[in-house]
Structure formats: structure tokens, C-alpha cells
Design a protein around this motif. Structure first.
Motif, short mmCIF file in Angstrom:
data_model
loop_
_atom_site.label_atom_id
_atom_site.label_comp_id
_atom_site.label_asym_id
_atom_site.label_seq_id
_atom_site.Cartn_x
_atom_site.Cartn_y
_atom_site.Cartn_z
N ARG A 164 0.83 -1.20 0.00
CA ARG A 164 0.00 0.00 0.00
C ARG A 164 0.87 1.26 0.00
O ARG A 164 0.60 2.22 -0.69
CB ARG A 164 -0.91 -0.01 1.22
N TRP A 165 1.94 1.23 0.80
CA TRP A 165 2.84 2.38 0.85
C TRP A 165 3.49 2.60 -0.50
O TRP A 165 3.61 3.74 -0.96
CB TRP A 165 3.89 2.15 1.92
N GLU A 207 -3.26 13.22 2.37
CA GLU A 207 -3.09 11.83 2.79
C GLU A 207 -3.82 10.86 1.88
O GLU A 207 -3.35 9.76 1.65
CB GLU A 207 -3.58 11.66 4.23
N ASN A 208 -4.97 11.26 1.35
CA ASN A 208 -5.79 10.38 0.52
C ASN A 208 -5.48 10.67 -0.95
O ASN A 208 -5.92 11.67 -1.51
CB ASN A 208 -7.27 10.64 0.82
N MET A 209 -4.73 9.77 -1.57
CA MET A 209 -4.31 9.98 -2.95
C MET A 209 -5.46 9.85 -3.95
O MET A 209 -5.45 10.49 -4.99
CB MET A 209 -3.19 9.00 -3.33
N ARG A 214 2.28 1.72 -3.48
CA ARG A 214 1.28 2.22 -4.43
C ARG A 214 1.00 3.70 -4.20
O ARG A 214 0.91 4.47 -5.15
CB ARG A 214 -0.01 1.40 -4.30
N ASN A 215 0.88 4.10 -2.94
CA ASN A 215 0.65 5.52 -2.64
C ASN A 215 1.85 6.36 -3.05
O ASN A 215 1.69 7.49 -3.49
CB ASN A 215 0.37 5.72 -1.15
N ARG A 216 3.03 5.79 -2.91
CA ARG A 216 4.23 6.53 -3.29
C ARG A 216 4.27 6.78 -4.79
O ARG A 216 4.59 7.89 -5.23
CB ARG A 216 5.45 5.72 -2.85
N MET A 222 1.65 6.77 -6.85
CA MET A 222 0.55 7.67 -7.20
C MET A 222 0.89 9.11 -6.80
O MET A 222 0.62 10.05 -7.55
CB MET A 222 -0.74 7.22 -6.54
N ARG A 223 1.50 9.28 -5.64
CA ARG A 223 1.89 10.63 -5.20
C ARG A 223 2.93 11.21 -6.15
O ARG A 223 2.89 12.38 -6.52
CB ARG A 223 2.45 10.58 -3.78
#
Length: 94
Positions: free
Chosen positions: A6-7, A69-71, A9-11, A13-14
Motif C-alpha cells: 500500500r505504501w 493523505e488520501n491519494m 502504491r501511494n508513493r 501515485m503521489r
């Protein structure tokens, strides 16, 4: 999926939202601004202000994405802003 996935994927996307998407959106906003800004006395203010404001527009979008926080929400907001600016440009062309 674990916390690492999850981290990661968020990275990604960010990174995408703060990088290429922020540049594309800020250019789209810059292109739409002359259509709704007043012309001014010399008739060029509506063309100069978007060029001057481009770094500020990019910085606001960049820092919003970095601090959000919410991508998924950040992506949705950027898409909505792009669609609005693209509609303004499209309506001016036709």
C-alpha cells in the motif's frame, strides 16, 4: 496486501500526481486563465498574468498533493480541475 504494498502504491501515485500531472494541470490552468481574466488598459494583462502565476499555480498543486493523505481524493480533485479548465478552453474554441 501488506502495508509495504500500500505504501509503495501511494508513493507511485503521489509521484505521478505531484510530478507530470501537476505540470499538465498547471499548464491547462494557465491556458484557460486568459479567457476569464480582464484585458486591462494595454490589452495584454490577461496574457501576462497567467505566465507570471504559472510557478505559483504549480507550487499550490504540488504541495497539495504532497500534503494530502488520501491519494484517490487528490487524484479526483486534480481530474475535476483539469476537466473544468479543458471545458473552458473547449468552449472558447467553438
Amino acid at each position: 496486501m501488506g502495508a509495504t504494498g500500500r505504501w509503495g502504491r501511494n508513493r507511485v501515485m503521489r509521484w505521478l500526481l505531484a510530478g507530470p500531472v501537476a505540470i499538465i494541470l498547471s499548464v491547462a490552468m494557465m491556458a484557460a486563465m486568459p479567457l476569464f481574466l480582464p484585458q486591462g488598459n494595454a490589452g495584454i494583462d490577461h496574457l501576462v498574468f497567467p505566465l507570471i502565476l504559472l510557478p505559483a499555480i504549480w507550487a499550490v498543486i504540488f504541495f497539495y498533493v504532497v500534503l494530502e493523505e488520501n491519494m484517490v481524493r487528490a487524484g479526483a480533485i486534480l481530474v475535476v480541475l483539469f476537466v473544468i479548465n479543458a471545458a473552458v478552453i473547449g468552449l472558447a474554441l467553438f
